[in-house]
Design a protein around this motif. Structure first.
Motif, PDB file in Angstrom:
ATOM      1  N   GLY A  51       0.804  -1.225   0.000  1.00  0.00           N
ATOM      2  CA  GLY A  51       0.000   0.000   0.000  1.00  0.00           C
ATOM      3  C   GLY A  51       0.827   1.259   0.000  1.00  0.00           C
ATOM      4  N   SER A  52       2.065   1.193   0.493  1.00  0.00           N
ATOM      5  CA  SER A  52       2.916   2.382   0.505  1.00  0.00           C
ATOM      6  C   SER A  52       3.247   2.842  -0.914  1.00  0.00           C
ATOM      7  CB  SER A  52       4.195   2.116   1.291  1.00  0.00           C
ATOM      8  OG  SER A  52       4.964   1.113   0.661  1.00  0.00           O
ATOM      9  N   ILE A  53       3.168   1.958  -1.875  1.00  0.00           N
ATOM     10  CA  ILE A  53       3.378   2.334  -3.278  1.00  0.00           C
ATOM     11  C   ILE A  53       2.309   3.332  -3.706  1.00  0.00           C
ATOM     12  CG2 ILE A  53       3.398   1.456  -5.658  1.00  0.00           C
ATOM     13  CD1 ILE A  53       4.384  -1.236  -4.469  1.00  0.00           C
ATOM     14  N   PHE A  54       1.087   3.149  -3.235  1.00  0.00           N
ATOM     15  CA  PHE A  54      -0.036   4.014  -3.586  1.00  0.00           C
ATOM     16  C   PHE A  54      -0.339   5.065  -2.519  1.00  0.00           C
ATOM     17  CE2 PHE A  54      -0.807  -0.169  -5.497  1.00  0.00           C
ATOM     18  CZ  PHE A  54      -0.753   0.194  -6.846  1.00  0.00           C
ATOM     19  N   GLY A  55       0.445   5.098  -1.474  1.00  0.00           N
ATOM     20  CA  GLY A  55       0.247   6.070  -0.410  1.00  0.00           C
ATOM     21  C   GLY A  55      -0.811   5.658   0.598  1.00  0.00           C
ATOM     22  N   LEU A  56      -1.165   4.383   0.642  1.00  0.00           N
ATOM     23  CA  LEU A  56      -2.158   3.882   1.598  1.00  0.00           C
ATOM     24  C   LEU A  56      -1.448   3.059   2.667  1.00  0.00           C
ATOM     25  CD1 LEU A  56      -4.886   2.614  -0.871  1.00  0.00           C
ATOM     26  CD2 LEU A  56      -4.916   4.713   0.454  1.00  0.00           C
ATOM     27  N   THR A  57      -1.466   3.543   3.874  1.00  0.00           N
ATOM     28  CA  THR A  57      -0.874   2.798   4.988  1.00  0.00           C
ATOM     29  C   THR A  57      -1.790   2.876   6.197  1.00  0.00           C
ATOM     30  OG1 THR A  57       0.370   4.719   5.752  1.00  0.00           O
ATOM     31  CG2 THR A  57       1.499   3.217   4.243  1.00  0.00           C
ATOM     32  N   LEU A  58      -1.654   1.906   7.071  1.00  0.00           N
ATOM     33  CA  LEU A  58      -2.381   1.879   8.334  1.00  0.00           C
ATOM     34  C   LEU A  58      -1.374   1.652   9.451  1.00  0.00           C
ATOM     35  CD1 LEU A  58      -5.404  -0.375   7.359  1.00  0.00           C
ATOM     36  CD2 LEU A  58      -5.501   2.044   7.931  1.00  0.00           C
ATOM     37  N   HIS A  59      -1.642   2.239  10.601  1.00  0.00           N
ATOM     38  CA  HIS A  59      -0.755   2.040  11.745  1.00  0.00           C
ATOM     39  C   HIS A  59      -0.812   0.585  12.185  1.00  0.00           C
ATOM     40  CE1 HIS A  59       0.065   6.265  12.279  1.00  0.00           C
ATOM     41  NE2 HIS A  59      -1.232   6.520  12.192  1.00  0.00           N
ATOM     42  N   LEU A  60       0.303   0.081  12.665  1.00  0.00           N
ATOM     43  CA  LEU A  60       0.357  -1.277  13.190  1.00  0.00           C
ATOM     44  C   LEU A  60       0.152  -1.225  14.697  1.00  0.00           C
ATOM     45  CD1 LEU A  60       3.380  -2.675  11.187  1.00  0.00           C
ATOM     46  CD2 LEU A  60       0.972  -3.123  10.814  1.00  0.00           C
ATOM     47  N   ASN A  61      -1.065  -1.509  15.119  1.00  0.00           N
ATOM     48  CA  ASN A  61      -1.367  -1.563  16.542  1.00  0.00           C
ATOM     49  C   ASN A  61      -2.366  -2.680  16.807  1.00  0.00           C
ATOM     50  OD1 ASN A  61      -3.907  -0.509  15.883  1.00  0.00           O
ATOM     51  ND2 ASN A  61      -3.228   1.574  16.200  1.00  0.00           N
ATOM     52  N   ILE A  62      -2.672  -2.910  18.051  1.00  0.00           N
ATOM     53  CA  ILE A  62      -3.511  -4.044  18.417  1.00  0.00           C
ATOM     54  C   ILE A  62      -4.940  -3.896  17.912  1.00  0.00           C
ATOM     55  CG2 ILE A  62      -4.122  -3.180  20.707  1.00  0.00           C
ATOM     56  CD1 ILE A  62      -3.332  -6.811  19.847  1.00  0.00           C
ATOM     57  N   VAL A  63      -5.471  -2.678  17.863  1.00  0.00           N
ATOM     58  CA  VAL A  63      -6.845  -2.470  17.392  1.00  0.00           C
ATOM     59  C   VAL A  63      -6.939  -2.792  15.913  1.00  0.00           C
ATOM     60  CG1 VAL A  63      -8.664  -0.756  17.058  1.00  0.00           C
ATOM     61  CG2 VAL A  63      -7.335  -0.750  19.160  1.00  0.00           C
ATOM     62  N   ASN A  64      -6.025  -2.246  15.118  1.00  0.00           N
ATOM     63  CA  ASN A  64      -6.052  -2.515  13.685  1.00  0.00           C
ATOM     64  C   ASN A  64      -5.782  -3.992  13.395  1.00  0.00           C
ATOM     65  OD1 ASN A  64      -6.580   0.149  13.262  1.00  0.00           O
ATOM     66  ND2 ASN A  64      -4.540   0.678  12.568  1.00  0.00           N
ATOM     67  N   ALA A  65      -4.873  -4.600  14.131  1.00  0.00           N
ATOM     68  CA  ALA A  65      -4.580  -6.025  13.936  1.00  0.00           C
ATOM     69  C   ALA A  65      -5.799  -6.871  14.284  1.00  0.00           C
ATOM     70  CB  ALA A  65      -3.388  -6.438  14.771  1.00  0.00           C
ATOM     71  N   PHE A  66      -6.503  -6.504  15.354  1.00  0.00           N
ATOM     72  CA  PHE A  66      -7.697  -7.240  15.744  1.00  0.00           C
ATOM     73  C   PHE A  66      -8.781  -7.117  14.684  1.00  0.00           C
ATOM     74  CE2 PHE A  66     -11.825  -7.429  17.897  1.00  0.00           C
ATOM     75  CZ  PHE A  66     -11.758  -8.704  18.420  1.00  0.00           C
ATOM     76  N   VAL A  67      -9.019  -5.901  14.202  1.00  0.00           N
ATOM     77  CA  VAL A  67     -10.044  -5.690  13.177  1.00  0.00           C
ATOM     78  C   VAL A  67      -9.683  -6.437  11.898  1.00  0.00           C
ATOM     79  CG1 VAL A  67     -11.117  -3.950  11.687  1.00  0.00           C
ATOM     80  CG2 VAL A  67     -10.869  -3.508  14.120  1.00  0.00           C
ATOM     81  N   ALA A  68      -8.424  -6.360  11.487  1.00  0.00           N
ATOM     82  CA  ALA A  68      -7.987  -7.063  10.279  1.00  0.00           C
ATOM     83  C   ALA A  68      -8.053  -8.576  10.475  1.00  0.00           C
ATOM     84  CB  ALA A  68      -6.570  -6.639   9.908  1.00  0.00           C
ATOM     85  N   GLY A  69      -7.743  -9.058  11.655  1.00  0.00           N
ATOM     86  CA  GLY A  69      -7.772 -10.489  11.909  1.00  0.00           C
ATOM     87  C   GLY A  69      -9.171 -11.056  11.975  1.00  0.00           C
ATOM     88  N   VAL A  70     -10.081 -10.327  12.576  1.00  0.00           N
ATOM     89  CA  VAL A  70     -11.448 -10.822  12.735  1.00  0.00           C
ATOM     90  C   VAL A  70     -12.255 -10.640  11.454  1.00  0.00           C
ATOM     91  CG1 VAL A  70     -13.622 -10.479  13.978  1.00  0.00           C
ATOM     92  CG2 VAL A  70     -11.470 -10.506  15.223  1.00  0.00           C
ATOM     93  N   PHE A  71     -12.127  -9.479  10.814  1.00  0.00           N
ATOM     94  CA  PHE A  71     -12.967  -9.182   9.654  1.00  0.00           C
ATOM     95  C   PHE A  71     -12.262  -9.350   8.316  1.00  0.00           C
ATOM     96  CE2 PHE A  71     -14.804  -6.673  13.153  1.00  0.00           C
ATOM     97  CZ  PHE A  71     -16.042  -7.288  13.199  1.00  0.00           C
ATOM     98  N   GLY A  72     -10.953  -9.530   8.314  1.00  0.00           N
ATOM     99  CA  GLY A  72     -10.225  -9.762   7.074  1.00  0.00           C
ATOM    100  C   GLY A  72     -10.147  -8.519   6.194  1.00  0.00           C
ATOM    101  N   ILE A  73     -10.261  -8.731   4.892  1.00  0.00           N
ATOM    102  CA  ILE A  73     -10.145  -7.631   3.929  1.00  0.00           C
ATOM    103  C   ILE A  73     -11.239  -6.581   4.128  1.00  0.00           C
ATOM    104  CG2 ILE A  73     -10.221  -7.052   1.467  1.00  0.00           C
ATOM    105  CD1 ILE A  73      -8.763  -9.701   0.968  1.00  0.00           C
ATOM    106  N   PRO A  74     -12.505  -6.960   4.373  1.00  0.00           N
ATOM    107  CA  PRO A  74     -13.505  -5.915   4.645  1.00  0.00           C
ATOM    108  C   PRO A  74     -13.143  -5.053   5.860  1.00  0.00           C
ATOM    109  CG  PRO A  74     -14.599  -7.962   4.170  1.00  0.00           C
ATOM    110  CD  PRO A  74     -13.136  -8.273   4.273  1.00  0.00           C
TER     111      PRO A  74
END
Length: 90
Positions: A51-74
């Motif tokens: 995503g950094s190629i297109f300027g899209l990044t997300l912080h790496l923290n427990i909330v984002n990891a939890f949301v990404a882990g539980v809900f996946g791509i959506p």
């Protein structure tokens, strides 16, 4: 004739079996959430790399990891919408 205290013993065994069953279920659920959060964290690392190629990044923290882990791509799409459209960042 039943021994004195048999019903108390039987009820105690039933309650103990229920507690062990309940504790086992909650440990499985907790373990599943931990594994999904780790997978979400790895997915966020991969997403941030590409995503950094297109300027899209997300912080790496427990909330984002939890949301990404539980809900996946959506879940990642929702995090991106919250970050870039509504200016909400976790």
């Amino acid at each position: 004739m039943l021994l004195p205290g048999f019903f108390s013993f039987a009820i105690g065994i039933i309650i103990l079996a229920f507690v062990v069953w309940l504790f086992g279920k909650s440990i499985k659920i907790l373990f599943k959430f931990v594994i999904n959060s780790i997978i979400g964290y790895i997915f966020l690392l991969i997403f941030n790399f590409f995503g950094s190629i297109f300027g899209l990044t997300l912080h790496l923290n427990i909330v984002n990891a939890f949301v990404a882990g539980v809900f996946g791509i959506p879940g990642i799409v929702v995090l991106l919408i919250l970050k870039y459209l509504f200016k909400i960042s976790f």
